[in-house]
Write an enzyme that holds these catalytic residues in place. Structure first.
Site, PDB file in Angstrom:
ATOM      1  NE  ARG A   1     -18.416 -36.986 -24.707  1.00 42.41           N
ATOM      2  CZ  ARG A   1     -18.911 -36.061 -23.891  1.00 42.41           C
ATOM      3  NH1 ARG A   1     -18.796 -36.189 -22.601  1.00 42.41           N
ATOM      4  NH2 ARG A   1     -19.524 -35.009 -24.387  1.00 42.41           N
TER       5      ARG A   1
ATOM      6  NE  ARG B   1     -15.747 -35.348 -17.588  1.00 43.92           N
ATOM      7  CZ  ARG B   1     -16.797 -34.570 -17.771  1.00 43.92           C
ATOM      8  NH1 ARG B   1     -16.927 -33.462 -17.096  1.00 43.92           N
ATOM      9  NH2 ARG B   1     -17.753 -34.917 -18.603  1.00 43.92           N
TER      10      ARG B   1
ATOM     11  NE  ARG C   1     -10.318 -31.721 -19.088  1.00 44.28           N
ATOM     12  CZ  ARG C   1     -10.211 -30.476 -18.663  1.00 44.28           C
ATOM     13  NH1 ARG C   1      -9.026 -29.957 -18.427  1.00 44.28           N
ATOM     14  NH2 ARG C   1     -11.286 -29.743 -18.477  1.00 44.28           N
TER      15      ARG C   1
ATOM     16  CG  ASP D   1     -16.135 -31.559 -27.718  1.00 42.86           C
ATOM     17  OD1 ASP D   1     -16.407 -32.361 -26.812  1.00 42.86           O
ATOM     18  OD2 ASP D   1     -16.951 -30.716 -28.136  1.00 42.86           O
TER      19      ASP D   1
ATOM     20  CE1 TYR E   1     -23.873 -28.222 -26.370  1.00 42.51           C
ATOM     21  CE2 TYR E   1     -24.231 -29.398 -28.428  1.00 42.51           C
ATOM     22  CZ  TYR E   1     -24.222 -29.374 -27.048  1.00 42.51           C
ATOM     23  OH  TYR E   1     -24.572 -30.500 -26.348  1.00 42.51           O
TER      24      TYR E   1
HETATM   25  O1  CP3 Z   1     -16.024 -40.611 -27.441  1.00 42.55           O
HETATM   26  C1  CP3 Z   1     -14.843 -40.302 -27.158  1.00 42.55           C
HETATM   27  O2  CP3 Z   1     -14.187 -40.871 -26.270  1.00 42.55           O
HETATM   28  C2  CP3 Z   1     -14.155 -39.245 -28.013  1.00 42.55           C
HETATM   29  C3  CP3 Z   1     -14.182 -37.907 -27.560  1.00 42.55           C
HETATM   30  C4  CP3 Z   1     -15.468 -37.080 -27.534  1.00 42.55           C
HETATM   31  C5  CP3 Z   1     -15.677 -36.060 -26.569  1.00 42.55           C
HETATM   32  N1  CP3 Z   1     -16.826 -35.414 -26.899  1.00 42.55           N
HETATM   33  C6  CP3 Z   1     -14.761 -35.757 -25.456  1.00 42.55           C
HETATM   34  C7  CP3 Z   1     -15.207 -34.860 -24.356  1.00 42.55           C
HETATM   35  C8  CP3 Z   1     -16.561 -37.072 -28.407  1.00 42.55           C
HETATM   36  C9  CP3 Z   1     -16.871 -37.981 -29.596  1.00 42.55           C
HETATM   37  C10 CP3 Z   1     -17.404 -35.995 -27.999  1.00 42.55           C
HETATM   38  C11 CP3 Z   1     -18.646 -35.643 -28.695  1.00 42.55           C
HETATM   39  C12 CP3 Z   1     -19.482 -34.557 -28.164  1.00 42.55           C
HETATM   40  N2  CP3 Z   1     -19.077 -33.399 -27.550  1.00 42.55           N
HETATM   41  C13 CP3 Z   1     -20.888 -34.503 -28.321  1.00 42.55           C
HETATM   42  C14 CP3 Z   1     -21.747 -35.520 -29.052  1.00 42.55           C
HETATM   43  C15 CP3 Z   1     -21.974 -36.761 -28.282  1.00 42.55           C
HETATM   44  C16 CP3 Z   1     -22.768 -36.583 -27.017  1.00 42.55           C
HETATM   45  O3  CP3 Z   1     -22.190 -36.931 -25.960  1.00 42.55           O
HETATM   46  O4  CP3 Z   1     -23.914 -36.172 -27.071  1.00 42.55           O
HETATM   47  C17 CP3 Z   1     -21.323 -33.306 -27.720  1.00 42.55           C
HETATM   48  C18 CP3 Z   1     -22.762 -32.826 -27.633  1.00 42.55           C
HETATM   49  C19 CP3 Z   1     -20.171 -32.617 -27.256  1.00 42.55           C
HETATM   50  C20 CP3 Z   1     -20.107 -31.266 -26.613  1.00 42.55           C
HETATM   51  C21 CP3 Z   1     -19.542 -31.310 -25.273  1.00 42.55           C
HETATM   52  N3  CP3 Z   1     -18.225 -31.597 -24.985  1.00 42.55           N
HETATM   53  C22 CP3 Z   1     -20.213 -31.057 -24.053  1.00 42.55           C
HETATM   54  C23 CP3 Z   1     -21.683 -30.716 -23.927  1.00 42.55           C
HETATM   55  C24 CP3 Z   1     -19.263 -31.189 -23.044  1.00 42.55           C
HETATM   56  C25 CP3 Z   1     -19.478 -30.885 -21.576  1.00 42.55           C
HETATM   57  C26 CP3 Z   1     -20.232 -31.968 -20.904  1.00 42.55           C
HETATM   58  C27 CP3 Z   1     -19.272 -32.961 -20.352  1.00 42.55           C
HETATM   59  O5  CP3 Z   1     -19.463 -34.154 -20.570  1.00 42.55           O
HETATM   60  O6  CP3 Z   1     -18.335 -32.488 -19.668  1.00 42.55           O
HETATM   61  C28 CP3 Z   1     -18.026 -31.570 -23.628  1.00 42.55           C
HETATM   62  C29 CP3 Z   1     -16.750 -31.840 -22.946  1.00 42.55           C
HETATM   63  C30 CP3 Z   1     -16.066 -33.133 -23.230  1.00 42.55           C
HETATM   64  N4  CP3 Z   1     -15.918 -33.700 -24.469  1.00 42.55           N
HETATM   65  C31 CP3 Z   1     -15.403 -33.961 -22.272  1.00 42.55           C
HETATM   66  C32 CP3 Z   1     -14.865 -35.045 -22.982  1.00 42.55           C
HETATM   67  C33 CP3 Z   1     -14.043 -36.173 -22.421  1.00 42.55           C
HETATM   68  C34 CP3 Z   1     -15.243 -33.667 -20.794  1.00 42.55           C
HETATM   69  C35 CP3 Z   1     -14.378 -32.469 -20.610  1.00 42.55           C
HETATM   70  C36 CP3 Z   1     -13.315 -32.565 -19.544  1.00 42.55           C
HETATM   71  O7  CP3 Z   1     -12.497 -33.496 -19.543  1.00 42.55           O
HETATM   72  O8  CP3 Z   1     -13.280 -31.642 -18.755  1.00 42.55           O
END
Ligand code: CP3
Length: 355
Positions: free
Chosen positions: A35, A39, A48, A85, A161
């Site tokens: 990640r 944010r 974003r 994602d 999910y």
């Molecule tokens: O690592 C990186 O920088 C690459 C991008 C990336 C994102 N999500 C961007 C994201 C990667 C590799 C993921 C993987 C991901 N997504 C996982 C597996 C890794 C982990 O963290 O456990 C999972 C379970 C998800 C599903 C997901 N996406 C959730 C549960 C959420 C909401 C929770 C949160 O952190 O907001 C997301 C949203 C998400 N994916 C964001 C980002 C930057 C935030 C959304 C936003 O900008 O509003």
């Protein structure tokens, strides 16, 4: 095709991130952070806001490439990870996926075999094409020395999910379906396995140097279930990718797998193992010694929030522990939004100077 076959050996030689996979234990380990785009960075929040919706950001190659590059510009990580994602896969298959501000993902849940009809692998082409376009742009825009990591969610984690319809502490709906109707649940997993292979194949063809499979909820399954829903689908994906792209390393991240992580490595054949925050130091440094695998991890993302001398000490401990090993420095889970960007700079500097 001939062009990409020629390009690879020369260009990838510059990417130190790939050295551990070629058998090298580096004095200064490569570093990237799960990640790393997100944010906690003001420039991410700005892009974003321009994109509006989170999935729009994922499907707009120009913007997705931009946010992927932001942490590389700031910190010079050894690898960039494609901005996307894991829930792009169910979305592309036709399930309704929304990201609700402040709440996380919401999906119209799939609870039984009868609901699988709405998933159509043929529908994925357009959306996967947009992701591949992001990868291709990135390979052009990234410095030659920066590796590019593609990824997908592991079938089990993505299914949790899809079945729950949102994140959950216990993944109960998927686990219950898997107990009550394993053959039906397997049909969902099979769709995800096939679709993930296709998705990863497209990412590599577009320019990804390495792949990571995120299995965030691997730790919620007991032994036989772990084997059937985590190990077996991951092995199928890994073997298919090896057949298609023998030189592309695959990192598995079976979060929460505990003692089963060694079994996961030997049974799936992954080239890298992402260790989570709870993995004890002796497991990181010794448990994988008999496996041909690169270890990655495992700083606590909250220590990166806390910062200060406690952060420095832990970083030094991890570096000392993994000295002489094929190792990639990372967190044990993703960066959290409240992370001060200057703590990330401090971490990178520490790793590079202490290596
Ligand atoms: O690592 C990186 O920088 C690459 C991008 C990336 C994102 N999500 C961007 C994201 C990667 C590799 C993921 C993987 C991901 N997504 C996982 C597996 C890794 C982990 O963290 O456990 C999972 C379970 C998800 C599903 C997901 N996406 C959730 C549960 C959420 C909401 C929770 C949160 O952190 O907001 C997301 C949203 C998400 N994916 C964001 C980002 C930057 C935030 C959304 C936003 O900008 O509003």
């Amino acid at each position: 095709m001939a062009e990409s076959a020629e390009r690879k050996p020369t260009a990838t030689a510059k990417r130190r991130f790939l050295e551990p996979f070629r058998g090298e234990a580096l004095d200064v380990p490569p570093i990237w952070l799960m990640r790393q785009a997100g944010r906690y960075l003001p420039e991410y929040r700005a892009t974003r806001a321009d994109a509006g919706d989170f999935l729009t950001l994922c499907y707009t190659p120009k913007l997705a490439a931009e946010v992927t590059l932001q942490p590389i510009r700031r910190y010079g990580f050894d690898a960039a990870i494609l901005f996307s994602d894991i829930l792009v896969v169910p979305d592309a298959l036709g399930q309704t996926v929304r990201f609700v501000e402040g709440e996380g993902p919401r999906l119209d849940p799939i609870r039984a075999v009868g609901d699988l009809g709405q998933l159509d692998p043929a529908k994925t082409a357009t959306k996967f094409g947009l992701v591949s376009e992001t990868v291709a742009r990135l390979r052009q825009d990234l410095p030659a020395e920066t590796a590019l990591i593609g990824f997908c969610g592991a079938p089990w984690t993505v299914a949790t999910y899809m079945v729950q319809g949102q994140g959950s502490a216990d993944q109960a709906e998927a686990r219950l379906w898997a107990y009550r109707d394993p053959d039906g649940f397997e049909k969902l997993i099979d769709v995800l396995v096939e679709t993930s292979i296709d998705y990863l194949d497209q990412q590599v063809k577009a320019g990804a140097d390495c792949l990571q499979i995120f299995d965030t909820w691997a730790g919620s399954l007991p032994d036989d279930e772990f084997d059937r829903w985590v190990v077996s689908p991951t092995r199928t994906i890994r073997e298919a990718i090896r057949d298609l792209h023998p030189d592309v390393p695959v990192i598995g991240f079976p979060r929460g797998a505990g003692a089963a992580a060694v079994w996961y490595v030997s049974e799936t054949g992954v080239n890298g193992i992402g260790c989570d925050t709870a993995t004890p130091p002796f497991v990181m440094s010794e448990a994988f010694d008999d496996e041909d695998v690169v270890v990655q991890g495992n700083l606590d993302p909250l220590l990166l929030v806390a910062g200060g001398s406690h952060l420095d000490e832990r970083v030094d401990e991890i570096l000392d522990l993994m000295r002489g090993k094929r190792f990639i420095f990372n967190l044990g889970h993703g960066i959290v939004p409240q992370t001060p960007p200057e703590n990330v700079a401090r971490l990178v500097e520490r790793v590079r100077s202490k290596g």
